[in-house]
Design a protein around this motif. Sequence first.
Motif, mmCIF file in Angstrom:
data_model
loop_
_atom_site.group_PDB
_atom_site.id
_atom_site.type_symbol
_atom_site.label_atom_id
_atom_site.label_comp_id
_atom_site.label_asym_id
_atom_site.label_seq_id
_atom_site.Cartn_x
_atom_site.Cartn_y
_atom_site.Cartn_z
ATOM 1 N N THR A 112 106.296 46.397 23.842
ATOM 2 C CA THR A 112 105.483 45.207 24.142
ATOM 3 C C THR A 112 106.117 43.738 23.639
ATOM 4 O O THR A 112 105.910 42.747 24.200
ATOM 5 N N GLN A 113 106.990 44.035 22.539
ATOM 6 C CA GLN A 113 107.791 42.762 22.222
ATOM 7 C C GLN A 113 108.810 42.234 23.339
ATOM 8 O O GLN A 113 109.195 41.182 23.548
ATOM 9 N N GLU A 114 109.031 43.303 24.023
ATOM 10 C CA GLU A 114 110.074 43.114 25.334
ATOM 11 C C GLU A 114 109.315 42.089 26.454
ATOM 12 O O GLU A 114 109.851 41.454 27.199
ATOM 13 N N HIS A 115 108.222 42.015 26.078
ATOM 14 C CA HIS A 115 107.027 41.159 27.131
ATOM 15 C C HIS A 115 106.569 40.194 26.353
ATOM 16 O O HIS A 115 105.588 39.554 26.941
ATOM 17 N N ASP A 116 107.217 39.761 25.360
ATOM 18 C CA ASP A 116 106.874 38.669 24.607
ATOM 19 C C ASP A 116 105.460 38.908 23.858
ATOM 20 O O ASP A 116 104.666 37.766 23.888
ATOM 21 N N TYR A 117 104.851 39.852 23.715
ATOM 22 C CA TYR A 117 103.792 40.283 23.026
ATOM 23 C C TYR A 117 103.987 40.762 21.551
ATOM 24 O O TYR A 117 104.696 41.849 21.310
ATOM 25 N N TYR A 118 103.305 40.098 20.785
ATOM 26 C CA TYR A 118 103.570 40.341 19.378
ATOM 27 C C TYR A 118 102.381 40.716 18.501
ATOM 28 O O TYR A 118 102.384 40.800 17.307
ATOM 29 N N GLU A 119 101.395 40.922 19.241
ATOM 30 C CA GLU A 119 99.933 41.236 18.345
ATOM 31 C C GLU A 119 100.140 42.783 17.871
ATOM 32 O O GLU A 119 99.217 43.009 17.101
ATOM 33 N N LEU A 120 100.934 43.392 18.411
ATOM 34 C CA LEU A 120 100.889 45.042 17.926
ATOM 35 C C LEU A 120 102.292 45.310 17.215
ATOM 36 O O LEU A 120 103.283 45.051 17.687
ATOM 37 N N GLN A 121 101.833 45.915 15.999
ATOM 38 C CA GLN A 121 103.081 46.431 15.351
ATOM 39 C C GLN A 121 103.577 47.772 15.770
ATOM 40 O O GLN A 121 103.062 48.452 16.806
ATOM 41 N N SER A 122 105.209 47.926 15.628
ATOM 42 C CA SER A 122 105.499 49.203 16.008
ATOM 43 C C SER A 122 104.964 50.301 15.224
ATOM 44 O O SER A 122 104.585 50.114 14.009
ATOM 45 N N ASP A 123 105.207 51.610 15.676
ATOM 46 C CA ASP A 123 104.880 52.603 15.077
ATOM 47 C C ASP A 123 105.626 53.008 13.984
ATOM 48 O O ASP A 123 105.255 53.192 12.660
ATOM 49 N N GLU A 124 106.697 52.513 13.933
ATOM 50 C CA GLU A 124 107.787 52.448 12.523
ATOM 51 C C GLU A 124 107.260 51.633 11.558
ATOM 52 O O GLU A 124 107.299 51.963 10.508
ATOM 53 N N GLN A 125 106.742 50.313 11.962
ATOM 54 C CA GLN A 125 106.269 49.541 10.955
ATOM 55 C C GLN A 125 104.917 50.268 10.232
ATOM 56 O O GLN A 125 104.624 50.037 9.152
ATOM 57 N N LYS B 15 110.445 59.575 6.052
ATOM 58 C CA LYS B 15 109.358 59.086 5.480
ATOM 59 C C LYS B 15 108.148 58.434 6.292
ATOM 60 O O LYS B 15 107.056 57.937 5.990
ATOM 61 N N ARG B 16 108.230 59.054 7.586
ATOM 62 C CA ARG B 16 107.073 58.782 8.669
ATOM 63 C C ARG B 16 106.184 59.590 8.058
ATOM 64 O O ARG B 16 106.008 60.817 7.837
ATOM 65 N N LYS B 17 104.850 58.914 8.009
ATOM 66 C CA LYS B 17 103.405 59.457 7.617
ATOM 67 C C LYS B 17 102.473 58.777 8.336
ATOM 68 O O LYS B 17 102.343 57.389 8.263
ATOM 69 N N ILE B 18 101.243 59.390 8.743
ATOM 70 C CA ILE B 18 100.182 58.858 9.496
ATOM 71 C C ILE B 18 99.457 58.395 7.912
ATOM 72 O O ILE B 18 99.117 58.967 7.502
ATOM 73 N N PRO B 19 98.893 56.940 8.285
ATOM 74 C CA PRO B 19 97.962 56.495 7.128
ATOM 75 C C PRO B 19 96.828 57.155 6.999
ATOM 76 O O PRO B 19 95.995 57.562 7.909
ATOM 77 N N SER B 20 96.504 57.404 5.893
ATOM 78 C CA SER B 20 95.364 58.114 5.523
ATOM 79 C C SER B 20 94.093 56.990 5.502
ATOM 80 O O SER B 20 92.809 57.492 5.811
ATOM 81 N N ASP B 21 94.330 55.650 5.355
ATOM 82 C CA ASP B 21 93.399 54.523 5.805
ATOM 83 C C ASP B 21 92.962 54.619 7.023
ATOM 84 O O ASP B 21 93.766 54.327 7.807
ATOM 85 N N ASP B 22 91.871 54.797 7.409
ATOM 86 C CA ASP B 22 91.155 54.687 8.715
ATOM 87 C C ASP B 22 91.164 53.505 9.497
ATOM 88 O O ASP B 22 91.391 53.086 10.821
ATOM 89 N N GLN B 23 91.025 52.520 8.613
ATOM 90 C CA GLN B 23 91.212 51.051 9.199
ATOM 91 C C GLN B 23 92.664 50.678 9.507
ATOM 92 O O GLN B 23 92.770 50.043 10.633
ATOM 93 N N VAL B 24 93.588 51.541 8.849
ATOM 94 C CA VAL B 24 94.991 50.880 9.383
ATOM 95 C C VAL B 24 95.427 51.890 10.379
ATOM 96 O O VAL B 24 95.693 51.557 11.454
ATOM 97 N N PHE B 25 95.143 53.416 10.440
ATOM 98 C CA PHE B 25 95.587 54.139 11.474
ATOM 99 C C PHE B 25 94.742 54.028 12.743
ATOM 100 O O PHE B 25 95.223 53.757 13.886
ATOM 101 N N LEU B 26 93.324 53.996 12.643
ATOM 102 C CA LEU B 26 92.677 53.937 13.919
ATOM 103 C C LEU B 26 92.665 52.241 14.462
ATOM 104 O O LEU B 26 92.677 52.201 15.591
ATOM 105 N N GLY B 27 92.886 51.337 13.467
ATOM 106 C CA GLY B 27 92.940 50.116 13.920
ATOM 107 C C GLY B 27 94.094 49.780 14.692
ATOM 108 O O GLY B 27 94.383 49.004 15.531
#
Length: 285
Positions: A199-212, A219-231
Amino acid sequence: MKKSKMKEHLVDEKDIAFLCKDLATIRQDAPLEVGLADTEWKGENQALLEEFFKEMDFRKFLADLKSKQAGGSQAKSDVEFTHLHSADDLKQVKVPAKADISFYLEMSGNNYHTADLLGFAFKINDSYYASRNTALLKEEPLRSILEDKKYPIDVFDGKRTYVGLNRLGITLTSINFDLLLVSYLLNNEDNSNDMGKLTQEHDYYELQSDEQVYGKGAKRKIPSDDQVFLGHLVQKTKAIHDLEKQLMKELRDNKQEKLFVDIERPLSIVLAQMDIAGVKVDTAK
């Protein structure tokens, strides 16, 4: 160099020699309009930085700045959504006759045949719904939304989504917009399966990357916090929706809309069905 030759050069290039000396001299009496107090660090001017990064097309720096403004990695989404814990919560899902629907199914890896199904999110008009419990997709009204032709659905990767839902016994019937596929048609040299980066390639910056949000490599890990993951999943459905009009307009401007609608979009489903059917192999031979 002989001394006589050096003298000759100095005489011949006298003006340049003095110019070089002048340029190398540190001026201690230069008139300055800026005082020492004016150089005090008062923090970064994010508005000017954003403007500069856009002007210079520094997409990575701009994405990092947007992430910082949002609260850094694993920031909680500011989009309100309904967390669907169980089948009882599905009563809260409202589906009008004419609905603008975006859907995202998260998986644990790139192999959508074997990766764990981790969660999903819907954007239905102005309402958002999300859950880690992918079995809820087999329940009403979610199953009908996915299988009824009267509900065109916007997705990120139609083939991946089709195969993932098939593993749950669900047939995705009507794809309207495929963000990954349309992005590929517009520029087949720089596409990413990480929606945030794409999405950044289309000048859209409201979405963080999965890496972030999830981390990288070991070190990749799905967040346990529902507000973070589901958000994060909810933000993905929002990004799909937000970019649809812009990218479809670009397709029309490039005279590629029929290519997408008549060829590439239906072909992606055929390829998904081929993936599912597979090829029989006689292991004895």
